[in-house]
Design a protein around this motif. Structure first.
Motif, PDB file in Angstrom:
ATOM      1  N   HIS A  12     -31.636  56.672  14.464  1.00 54.39           N
ATOM      2  CA  HIS A  12     -32.795  57.573  14.381  1.00 54.39           C
ATOM      3  C   HIS A  12     -32.284  59.005  14.464  1.00 54.39           C
ATOM      4  O   HIS A  12     -31.591  59.373  15.418  1.00 54.39           O
ATOM      5  N   ARG A  41     -34.274  55.932  10.186  1.00 55.74           N
ATOM      6  CA  ARG A  41     -35.404  56.844  10.274  1.00 55.74           C
ATOM      7  C   ARG A  41     -34.875  58.270  10.413  1.00 55.74           C
ATOM      8  O   ARG A  41     -34.033  58.554  11.273  1.00 55.74           O
ATOM      9  N   GLN A  72     -38.564  54.987  18.388  1.00 54.15           N
ATOM     10  CA  GLN A  72     -37.115  55.111  18.223  1.00 54.15           C
ATOM     11  C   GLN A  72     -36.476  53.849  17.677  1.00 54.15           C
ATOM     12  O   GLN A  72     -36.791  52.735  18.096  1.00 54.15           O
ATOM     13  N   MET A 120     -30.628  57.693  19.173  1.00 51.51           N
ATOM     14  CA  MET A 120     -31.244  58.848  18.521  1.00 51.51           C
ATOM     15  C   MET A 120     -30.417  60.099  18.754  1.00 51.51           C
ATOM     16  O   MET A 120     -29.879  60.306  19.836  1.00 51.51           O
TER      17      MET A 120
END
Length: 641
Positions: A490, A523, A600, A604
């Motif tokens: 992420h 993402r 998440q 991240m």
């Protein structure tokens, strides 16, 4: 006939054998030695020996503290290198284990972390020195500021290094009865430490510093260390000069000081070097440096070179046999300085000249007082995400060069007689089409018009009757790019105004890496803060290519915050795909990141590039996320000058 009798000078009684004239002659013979001693004094052995050379200098202690400083810096470097190796190994393990795993299945890397790590990040690694401010400038006026504050970790390193310098300088024989001998010891210690500090001072100032990539420490941090080491070196050389002057004045008065400065090469070279370093200190004060940065930079380089040359002359012209023991250190300074400058020349010559010609640049004036600069390099130059380069333009102060983040790059390929192969770790934008080889590179930048060079560039491009300006240019780089986000599932990227340039190359690289299964990223959220809609034109051609990438809609979310729209806009403008939003006002960074943390995927990382205030807001929000059960790292791209 005898004259009156006189007392014998030794017996104190009258000597009947001496006349009065004879007695006077005998007395005269005993007086001259005493009289001459009082009228023509010889050199004072308690002062004269200590105004030059190594008399009174505690050379064994000087070398001891020099070695301790070397070991301190070397030990710190080895420690950081070991941490860096550990980080690389951990990131590689995460990449290999998760690059073929869906985002929701990267749960192990989302929560797996040492229990003490969140507290260390919150209290030391990501912490500002005090409260919230770190990279937000302390502004005195629109043109003058006092710079920025170091982080807590940077301040700790500075405190240890500068504090140890002060401690070593004043570990002296304070019981010494002869204050001039004590001054000689201070002179030797302070001079030695000043030259010692010049070596890391030169290393940390270079943009080709190999420690940047090796230790994963940004040039911005080295620049901070360079400034404080320079201040310490100037402080020590001033102590060195004062300690010499105290003894010289006591020995021969102020006229003697003047005579030595004018006619003694050893003293005159040292004095010129001290003056040059003191002027550097005055000009480098934040208000002066920021108000006249371009003039300061050129003057700084000239004065530094003068100081180094004078230091060398000072050392070799000493009356000590073979010169002062600091001569090899001064030679090392020249070698390091020359090597770094030579590396710059090689980079410039290689990137900008080939059999295909020279580098040219197309400068387009953009809305929002900015330029889009596209440089056409005559050869293939590899570029990684997050890199920057130094640019020069013919006819626009070509002696000046300024760093700018690379927003976009494209490679041109031509048929090759030899087969070429793609690296499995490269993004698709870097792959060679079958049977081709890369021949040239096009690199693009977005340059905001502020003052000085950037304002002149924008005004010149805007005045062009063709709507764009084409001119000869030079590209030096690329530099940096040592942060890799490939192992994070992420990625959240914040950009303020032209800070979008730093984030664009990451977005394309990570989307391609996700498609090729060479990156863990599943993402990406881009948050871009701009003043008005018109600045979206800056990156329009690049964003069009990004939006057409395969699987982009599943990976990328874009939130654009318009803080000062010139025209009315809706509360929330949403694209048809639902992945691009335009919103009025400023973002609530804490709320945005809290939502990202709720959704998440894997580990991240939060990156930011923009004004110092934005960086401090994002840093504060990331610190608040530590200890909430997930892995959240922070990376800031900044250049504090």
């Amino acid at each position: 006939m005898r004259g009156p009798r006189m007392d014998h000078p030794r017996r104190g009684i009258a000597d009947p054998d001496l006349t009065f004239p004879e007695a006077l002659l005998q007395l005269r013979d005993t007086i001259p030695t005493i009289t001459n001693t009082q009228e023509v004094p010889i050199s004072n052995p308690t002062i004269t020996p200590y105004n030059t050379g190594l008399n009174g200098v505690n050379q064994p202690n000087n070398m001891l503290f020099t070695d301790i400083l070397w070991w301190t810096l070397g030990g710190l470097g080895v420690l950081i290198l070991l941490i860096r190796i550990g980080q690389l190994a951990w990131a590689k393990l995460r990449l290999v284990s998760a690059m073929n795993t869906k985002g929701r299945q990267q749960h192990f890397w989302k929560v797996k972390q040492w229990s003490w790590m969140p507290g260390l990040k919150r209290s030391l690694i990501y912490a500002p020195l005090w409260k919230k401010r770190h990279n937000r400038e302390i502004q005195l006026s629109s043109a003058v500021n006092m710079g920025t504050l170091p982080s807590r970790l940077q301040a700790a390193v500075l405190l240890v290094y500068l504090g140890s310098n002060l401690a070593y300088m004043f570990v002296l024989d304070w019981q010494q009865a002869n204050k001039y001998a004590l001054c000689a010891e201070i002179r030797g210690r302070s001079g030695t430490l000043s030259v010692v500090n010049m070596i890391p001072l030169i290393i940390f100032a270079g943009r080709n510093n190999p420690l940047i990539g090796l230790l994963n420490i940004s040039f911005d941090t080295y620049n901070l260390l360079h400034r404080w080491m320079g201040r310490m070196s100037v402080f020590e050389v001033l102590i060195h000069f004062i300690a010499w002057a105290v003894v010289q004045v006591a020995d021969d008065g102020w006229e003697g000081v003047k005579h030595k400065i004018l006619y003694d090469r050893f003293i005159s070279s040292g004095t010129v070097g001290v003056v040059a370093m003191f002027v550097i200190l005055v000009l480098s004060l934040s208000p002066v440096r920021h108000a006249f940065y371009e003039s300061f930079l050129n003057t700084h380089i000239i004065l530094a070179l003068v100081a180094f040359i004078c230091t060398w002359i000072h050392c070799v012209s000493a009356t000590v046999h073979g010169g002062l023991p600091q001569i090899p250190w001064v030679l090392a300074i020249f070698i390091l300085w020359g090597a770094e400058r030579f590396a710059r020349v090689i980079r410039l010559a290689y990137a900008n000249r080939s059999s295909r010609g020279y580098t040219t640049a197309t400068v387009e004036p953009m809305p929002g007082e900015a330029c889009r600069v596209t440089m056409h390099l005559p050869r293939h130059i590899p570029v990684r995400p997050g890199q920057h380069a130094y640019l020069r333009f013919a006819g626009l102060k070509p002696w000046e060069n300024h760093p700018f983040s690379i927003a976009w790059f494209e490679h041109t390929y031509s048929p090759s007689s030899l087969p070429t192969y793609s690296s499995s770790s490269s993004s698709s934008s870097e792959k060679h089409p079958p049977g081709t080889t890369p021949t040239s590179t096009t690199v693009s930048f977005i340059i905001g018009a502020h003052t000085g060079f950037t304002r002149q560039l924008y005004n010149t491009a805007r005045a062009s009757p063709l709507g764009a300006l084409t001119l000869r240019a030079a590209f030096e780089g690329p530099y940096a790019g040592h942060h890799s986000f490939d192992s994070y599932g992420h990625v959240v990227l914040f950009a303020g105004a032209t800070g979008i340039t730093h984030q664009l190359s990451y977005i394309r690289h990570l989307i391609n890496g996700c498609n090729d299964r060479t990156a863990c990223t599943r993402r990406i959220t881009l948050v871009w803060i701009v003043r008005d809609h018109e600045v979206l034109e800056w990156i329009h051609p690049y964003m069009e290519q990004i939006l057409r990438l395969p699987n982009r809609q599943e990976i990328l979310r874009i939130k654009i915050f318009v803080t000062r729209p010139k025209t009315a806009m809706g509360v929330n403008v949403l694209s048809t795909s639902g992945t691009v939003q335009k919103l009025p006002g400023r973002p609530n960074v804490v709320t945005l990141l809290a939502k990202e943390q709720d959704e998440q995927m894997g580990a991240m990382v939060v990156g930011v590039c923009g004004p110092g205030g934005l960086g401090d807001d994002v840093r504060g929000a990331v610190r608040g996320m530590q200890g909430l059960g997930t892995v959240v790292d922070f990376v800031e791209e900044s250049f504090t000058w």
